[in-house]
Design an enzyme around this catalytic site. Sequence first.
Site, mmCIF file in Angstrom:
data_model
loop_
_atom_site.group_PDB
_atom_site.id
_atom_site.type_symbol
_atom_site.label_atom_id
_atom_site.label_comp_id
_atom_site.label_asym_id
_atom_site.label_seq_id
_atom_site.Cartn_x
_atom_site.Cartn_y
_atom_site.Cartn_z
ATOM 1 N N ALA A 38 0.831 -1.216 0.000
ATOM 2 C CA ALA A 38 0.000 0.000 0.000
ATOM 3 C C ALA A 38 0.863 1.262 0.000
ATOM 4 O O ALA A 38 2.087 1.196 0.092
ATOM 5 C CB ALA A 38 -0.927 -0.022 1.203
ATOM 6 N N HIS A 39 0.184 2.407 -0.067
ATOM 7 C CA HIS A 39 0.910 3.671 -0.196
ATOM 8 C C HIS A 39 1.761 3.974 1.045
ATOM 9 O O HIS A 39 1.388 3.684 2.150
ATOM 10 C CB HIS A 39 -0.009 4.849 -0.520
ATOM 11 C CG HIS A 39 -1.159 5.059 0.404
ATOM 12 N ND1 HIS A 39 -2.049 6.080 0.203
ATOM 13 C CD2 HIS A 39 -1.593 4.388 1.484
ATOM 14 C CE1 HIS A 39 -2.961 6.033 1.141
ATOM 15 N NE2 HIS A 39 -2.718 5.022 1.923
ATOM 16 N N ASN A 40 2.929 4.539 0.771
ATOM 17 C CA ASN A 40 3.847 5.011 1.801
ATOM 18 C C ASN A 40 4.468 3.903 2.639
ATOM 19 O O ASN A 40 5.097 4.168 3.659
ATOM 20 C CB ASN A 40 3.161 6.049 2.704
ATOM 21 C CG ASN A 40 2.714 7.249 1.878
ATOM 22 O OD1 ASN A 40 1.547 7.351 1.482
ATOM 23 N ND2 ASN A 40 3.656 8.107 1.549
#
Lengths: 356, 356, 356
Positions: free
Chosen positions: B250-252
């Site tokens: 997922a993001h980050n």
Amino acid sequence: MFPTLALLAQEGGAQVIGNDSATVGGLAPLDQAGPEQLSFLSNPLYLPQAGASRAGAIIVSRKDFDALAEQGQAGQRNWLIAANPYACFARIAQWFERQGRPAALPGVHPSAVVAADAVVPVSCTIGPNVVIESGVRLGERVRIVANAFIGAGAEIGDDTVIQPQVTVYHGCVVGRRGIIHSGVVIGADGFGFAPDFGPTGGEWVKIPQTGRAVIGDDVEIGANTTIDRGAMADTVIEQGCKLDNQIQIAHNVRVGAYTVIAGCAAIAGSTKVGRYCIIGGSANLAGHLTIADKVTISGGTSITKSIAAPGHFTSVFPFMPHAEWERNAAIVRGLGRLRSRLQQVEKQISSRATEE
Amino acid sequence: MFPTLALLAQEGGAQVIGNDSATVGGLAPLDQAGPEQLSFLSNPLYLPQAGASRAGAIIVSRKDFDALAEQGQAGQRNWLIAANPYACFARIAQWFERQGRPAALPGVHPSAVVAADAVVPVSCTIGPNVVIESGVRLGERVRIVANAFIGAGAEIGDDTVIQPQVTVYHGCVVGRRGIIHSGVVIGADGFGFAPDFGPTGGEWVKIPQTGRAVIGDDVEIGANTTIDRGAMADTVIEQGCKLDNQIQIAHNVRVGAYTVIAGCAAIAGSTKVGRYCIIGGSANLAGHLTIADKVTISGGTSITKSIAAPGHFTSVFPFMPHAEWERNAAIVRGLGRLRSRLQQVEKQISSRATEE
Amino acid sequence: MFPTLALLAQEGGAQVIGNDSATVGGLAPLDQAGPEQLSFLSNPLYLPQAGASRAGAIIVSRKDFDALAEQGQAGQRNWLIAANPYACFARIAQWFERQGRPAALPGVHPSAVVAADAVVPVSCTIGPNVVIESGVRLGERVRIVANAFIGAGAEIGDDTVIQPQVTVYHGCVVGRRGIIHSGVVIGADGFGFAPDFGPTGGEWVKIPQTGRAVIGDDVEIGANTTIDRGAMADTVIEQGCKLDNQIQIAHNVRVGAYTVIAGCAAIAGSTKVGRYCIIGGSANLAGHLTIADKVTISGGTSITKSIAAPGHFTSVFPFMPHAEWERNAAIVRGLGRLRSRLQQVEKQISSRATEE
């Protein structure tokens, strides 16, 4: 040229306190923003950080602004007062993102293969190697980036963006303002077979999947998510749902409006999920269930029965060091015996009490 | 013509004992290899098999060679002495695999759609229907097999191979010597929305995902794995990581160097995984966690809290026959009651002890 | 023109009771079918619904027909008597589905890129942007819809359909009458690396994956499923298997004939699954296991050891309201202590019994 706070307040649905012709060049977190940046405060825990921030302007709720004002910290800069600072931030971030994005030029790339009878308005952008089959109807300003496949008779609503490598099978429907990320497959056959095995062999007989997959307006679907078509009736994702990556939605599932589903979750066939639900990542729901509105399901949870009322549900074995897990797992396997031993002890105590 | 042991020893970082101009035609397991084949022994458990093998040559550690010599079994054939026989085998297998592989001819297939300002060195091989947008920069000898999409401004490092149907979104970065398998999606939008619901309706407001996905050097990414771009900062997979198929990052998220992740694992937003970790298949990590270096997570495990030190962690309900599971699951649901009954028994015993 | 019951009975392997020149226009559930529709009864629970149905004809077993006849309800309409009404329904539904489906016109779309030495019979349909590499051999009537990639030397059997965005890597084999849905990846590299780390660094050394992925006849593979090629030997899916979406099959796995696997399941490397198994959605099987024939594995279950005999196995923590889960999870973490306390109580009781 930087936008004025007046313009951004209008985009974000906020009200300026201070100088509304001041300008900012972008957004940044409270602790990183400088005088030419806009920040936001959505959790009162961070009030001290807001007070200390160097941000040129901050988006806050009226309540948090009043709290800062009481502390004498409201006069130092400009403020955007918003009912929902986080949503206001998101809308203003969208405005900045739009400015930086190159405009999609309408037109059909020469390498795209578009059926003669497909409806493709001139406002659409159809990229390289896109295949659009017979009878497809695209709305206004649809953008199909590249290498995607839109099967015969499918419909895509106004302003929807289809990223590369997407497949929309024949007859399926995607609503307006959707974002369909790369590798999404909409409308592949549901998993339906009739077993037909006798003493001399047999086979799984395929049940034709003749329903559609129908996706409502304002739905975003993450990369490599799959949504199967229905067996006879349709599979439906209602408006405003947001689906993360690698999700599996089986045939004849219905997901209620504004429900959000995190990555790698799976919903088995014919299950109905309510509106405003939150389904955690890697969760799985068995088939033929009914889940009420406003149900939250934790990540990694297996739901095996219907849920009749709102609530938060979990089914995760707690994680622990592996050696400890081995001991506990052995006890779990023997819980029946443990309970019997307890019953035995209870009987002994009770019989002794009777004896006395 | 078969390679000499001298050549293979050089490829694998080994030393020949015996006739270094002897040749072998390929690799095979100890029990299947014949006099024209090379085998390897990486586990001393198989010492007797090594002694009995018909292999023309065997890769062994110095220690295992000495053990075989003591048993009078070292003179029968040629040996490659390697510090790490398994890695030596892998490197020699790579050499054989390279010989059998047709060379990729540099050039751009006429059906590829390459933006005029993209940097595509003449040493690159760009296959059919590949789309390369404006501002892309490819390193030397990059090979993009077919039907892949490289978005505006993305960068791919030297010697990286991109298999069919891959999407690299705009602005993302893939390092050198990478292998990106079919269906991988790098840099789709992270899953970020601000809820904005009032009494008369509302919506999930999209938070623009303006960070990148950045993949280090020497990373292999398995088929249909997805790595989202960051919300503001980047999602990062550090050098030397190996990711299997169907993984969701997922993001980050940041995955530390040399960490390996097995198929279908999922890491939720903003979680930081350390270096040299091993994450089992179908495991899932919640968001905003920090996992130390050298942590091993078992397959199917849900990690819900940060892990501060190396170790092996597990969270799997032990599997058992279904009928038995039904009984044990009922006891698990009633563990609170079970504990209360135990407390009750303890009290009774203790009060009786007091009475006596 | 509607088909006669005589024709449909032949398609479905049934026998008409009543007027076999009567016609029906399609299939519908018992409670929705009208006089021009055919329905089916596969579960005796629904006998009353069959009696009350308005369907023009109903597919039933001999036994259920006799039961209806005893109730005086057999004369009201026409009947198709079938040994397996559900499979008969599926076959008749296939007949209707075929009539409605536009015929695939044989030929190679001009945008397809087909190697000069590939074997593509004139009965095949090769759609837009399909890439077929050197040495590929297609059987008769193979249909490759669009944007798919068939790697060098791969083979696809007669009558197989390959949907858009599929990748078949070099040298892999797909049998006859297969259906391969969008986004499937067959034959990507298995996940094999030899660790080679020393005090000054190191790397995971790739072990070349030189086996193939071999898919038998009559196999259907759901969207975005991945089946890796073997390391040296092959990965094999035997005939008649049905795989749902998003499944991960690792290198050197063998899945026995007629086994069905639901969405998001994962099978780790070298595991052998028997014939006629049923593997639930989101289940995961560890590597190097052997699973007997006719084993059923529940959805969400982790299988960590081999299973030697048929049976139904489960490993799911029961789901419950989150607050209750928190209490129970804490007890599970402390099960060792709970058991010790029980032992303590048992000792006290036993010592007191001795004292008395």
